[in-house]
Structure formats: structure tokens, C-alpha cells
Design an enzyme around this catalytic site. Sequence first.
Site, PDB file in Angstrom:
ATOM      1  N   GLU A  86      21.248  20.913  18.123  1.00  0.00           N
ATOM      2  CA  GLU A  86      21.022  21.326  16.984  1.00  0.00           C
ATOM      3  C   GLU A  86      21.630  22.181  17.439  1.00  0.00           C
ATOM      4  O   GLU A  86      21.840  23.011  16.944  1.00  0.00           O
ATOM      5  CB  GLU A  86      20.113  21.629  16.613  1.00  0.00           C
ATOM      6  N   CYS A 118      14.991  19.114  14.882  1.00  0.00           N
ATOM      7  CA  CYS A 118      14.063  17.931  16.243  1.00  0.00           C
ATOM      8  C   CYS A 118      14.252  17.214  16.154  1.00  0.00           C
ATOM      9  O   CYS A 118      14.036  15.901  16.745  1.00  0.00           O
ATOM     10  CB  CYS A 118      13.254  19.297  16.291  1.00  0.00           C
ATOM     11  N   HIS A 241       5.926  15.307  17.901  1.00  0.00           N
ATOM     12  CA  HIS A 241       7.219  17.314  17.573  1.00  0.00           C
ATOM     13  C   HIS A 241       6.670  18.120  18.241  1.00  0.00           C
ATOM     14  O   HIS A 241       5.003  18.925  17.533  1.00  0.00           O
ATOM     15  CB  HIS A 241       7.956  17.149  16.522  1.00  0.00           C
TER      16      HIS A 241
END
Length: 393
Positions: A86, A118, A241
Site C-alpha cells: 500500500e 494490509c 494482523h
Amino acid sequence: MIEEMSLEKIGIDKIGFYTPEFYLDLADLAQARAVDPNKFKIGIGQDEQAVLPLDQDVVTMAANASAPILAPKDRSEIDLIIFASESGIDQSKAGALYLQRLLGLNQSARAFEIKEACYGATAGLQMAYDHLAAHPDSQKVLVVAADVARYGLETAGEVTQGAGAVSMLVTRAPRILALSQPTAYFSEEIMDFWRPNYSDTAFAEGKYSTEQYLRFLEIVWHDYQQKTKTQLTDFAALLFHIPFTKLGLKGLCQMTADADQETKARFLQVFETATIYNRQVGNIYTGSLYLSLLSLLQKGDLSAGAKLGLFSYGSGAVGEFFAGELQSNFESMSQLADVETLLAQRQKLTVAEYERLFKQTLPIDGSTLTIDPISQHAQFRLTGISGHQRQYK
Ligand code: HMG
């Protein structure tokens, strides 16, 4: 029990990692920002963060993460190169193409870049799975997650910055982690975190973003259980994550809320080993889940056959819960990434030095810049910019 819908094993065969040679101690940042250091260490759950020097970007980090794990045979057999980021360097051209040239990868390959905050690397990993399942002649896919997390000096997100890349070679008969199908996913357009084209720092609705992360986790975990009849105790570890370790811990507490004390303690102990590297590197956005996997593989004491549950979240937002089974050679194969050496050779910056590096950016007016080597140990560096083109060595 987890339903195995695919007879053929496909998954992660090798993992590589790179993080810059500079870091900031968050106790120093706390002092500079007049914050109690325990807020960062305990409240956020981070100890250090990687700082990106001007001679590294997502392309060089991706190449530095990939080069040590790729044998000549891998380089010629890869027929799909997926670059997940990103913080890409170009609105048009894929980072995968620079990577292909720098690493000497097969040219009879599809090469492209993928973006969804993400979640990008997970999209890439699942696409790699589908590609191998659909093309019996295809052997290997390279999925690389590379990002620099920048929120800005003296912002609420500053403590959750970081930089790094994780490289994964996806194959049949993988030696680290065989991926399971089906998986559970959910997406919804929300504004929890974003970075407009004109900004090199991200915007976040901090508290709201953490609530959305936990809401998406609840949705996909519920869906996963429905689809697969899996129970919490089928897993040896749960991976998340990790934008900062405290949020992963909240996710773990949410998932284990109804479990007995012994189960809670078991998952907590595994979570701590699975976040050792994340605590030192910070948020590397789309690679963070896979850095946590690497931490678990190298620091944990799981055995082959253990089932792992993985929660991927990308703001904006997409969530996915999926699973994998550790393969018999996972211990030796996961040692290919020499994370300890990378971390040990890092140089600690003062807050003033970090702020200076943070403010150094490449020209955006077409002027030429030559960058003298800053990274002493990196195989690939950005050497400058000329005619709007980045120069790599
Ligand atoms: P903040 O406002 O500085 O922190 O922002 P806070 O006041 O909410 O405090 C954080 C925690 O520290 C709290 O604990 C406090 O109690 C505790 P909690 O209530 O959460 O359990 N605390 C202390 N603990 C011990 N000793 C003390 C002390 N003082 C306070 N003395 C925030 C924190 C994370 C919001 C901010 O850093 C931020 O905006 N970060 C960026 C956004 C972010 O990371 N969001 C995560 C979810 S979105 C996501 O994961 C996607 C992402 O990776 C991007 C992508 O997808 O590409 C970000």
C-alpha cells in the site's frame, strides 16, 4: 474438524524477510513526546520500530527479503510474481516488474501489484493458491509484501509506524505451511484508515479502526466456524494482523473469551512468541501477519501437523480467516530468513536522527538526486532518482 476440500497440498515453501538497518527505541520516543513509556510498551504493546533510510524503498526491501531464499531453480520456475503493497512507488507500473529484473526472475511470468491495505498479501497468497490449483503445469509463485508505515511526526499513529518486507514462495508440496480451503472473508466500504494519492502519510480514525478490526474478526471467525465446523481447540496457534501487538491481543481475547483457563493460557503463550519480531519492527502493514507467522515458526515450539488459524485485516476494509497446517520441514525451512542477524545489526537512532530521516524524501519535481550508500548490509539499494526514474543497484 477442519474440512480439507483440496487433495493436493499447496502453500508456503519458503519465507524471507527484510527490515531496514535503523530503528527507534519507543522508550526514547515516549520521553520525547512526554508520554509514559508504559503506554507504548504495555498499552500499545510495542518496543521498537524500524526506520526507513532514503536508500531503501518497497522495491529494494522486497528484493532484499527475496534474494536469500530464492535458488536459481526457483527463479526460473516462478511464473507468477505478486507484489503486495500500500506504499508502492508508482501509480501505474507494478513493483513486481522491478523485482523481476533485480532478482533475475523468469520472464514467462505474470507480474503485477496488488493493493488493499494490509490485506494485499493475503489476497496474493490466496491468488497464488488458486493459480497453482488451476494450472497443473505451473510450479511456483512469488508473493512479496513490502510496506513502510508512515503516519507523521507527533501523530497518534506515530508509535505504530515501521517498515519491512516478507517474501513467500508458494508451491505444491510446500515445506512450511499447507493452506486449507475453504476460507471465510468479508468486505465493507468504511473509512477507518486510508492514504490519498497526494499524501505520503496515512490518515486513520484510530479508535474506530481498532473497533472495525475486531468487528471484522468476529464476522469472519463466525463464518469460518459455520463453513468448516472447526472449533477453537482444533488450532495450535492463532495468528493476527499486527498493526501493534495490543490489538492482536485484543483479537485473541475476543476469540478465546469462552474458553477454559488452560486453553486461554496456551494461546496466550503462543501469541507472545508469535509477536516477538513484530514488537521490534512495528507495523509493516501487509507483511505484518506473515512476520508474526515467521516469529512463531522461529521462536515457538510447535510440531509438524499443528493447525494454525490466521486472521488478515486490511483497512477500508477486508477481513479473512483462513487456516494452514505445519509441514514436516517447517523448522529448517523457516531458518532461511536470518531475522536475528538483521535485527542484531540494526543501528539505534536518537529521536532527532529519526526525525531527520523521516523528513528526507525524494524530489517530486523531476530533479536528479544521487543517494550515497546508507544501508551497509543490504544487497539492493536505491541509488538515486533521475528523469523521474528510480535507480536501483
Ligand atoms: P492513542 O489515542 O494514542 O492511545 O491511540 P489510547 O489513548 O487509546 O491508548 C492506547 C492504550 O494504551 C489504551 O489501552 C490505554 O489504556 C493504554 P486499551 O484501552 O486500548 O486497552 N495506556 C496505558 N497502558 C499502560 N500504561 C500507561 C498507559 N496509558 C495509556 N501509562 C491508536 C492509539 C492505536 C489508536 C493510534 O496509535 C493509532 O491511530 N494508530 C494507527 C491506526 C491503527 O494502527 N489502527 C489499527 C486497526 S486498523 C489496522 O489494523 C489496519 C492498518 O494496519 C492499516 C492497513 O490495513 O493497511 C492500520
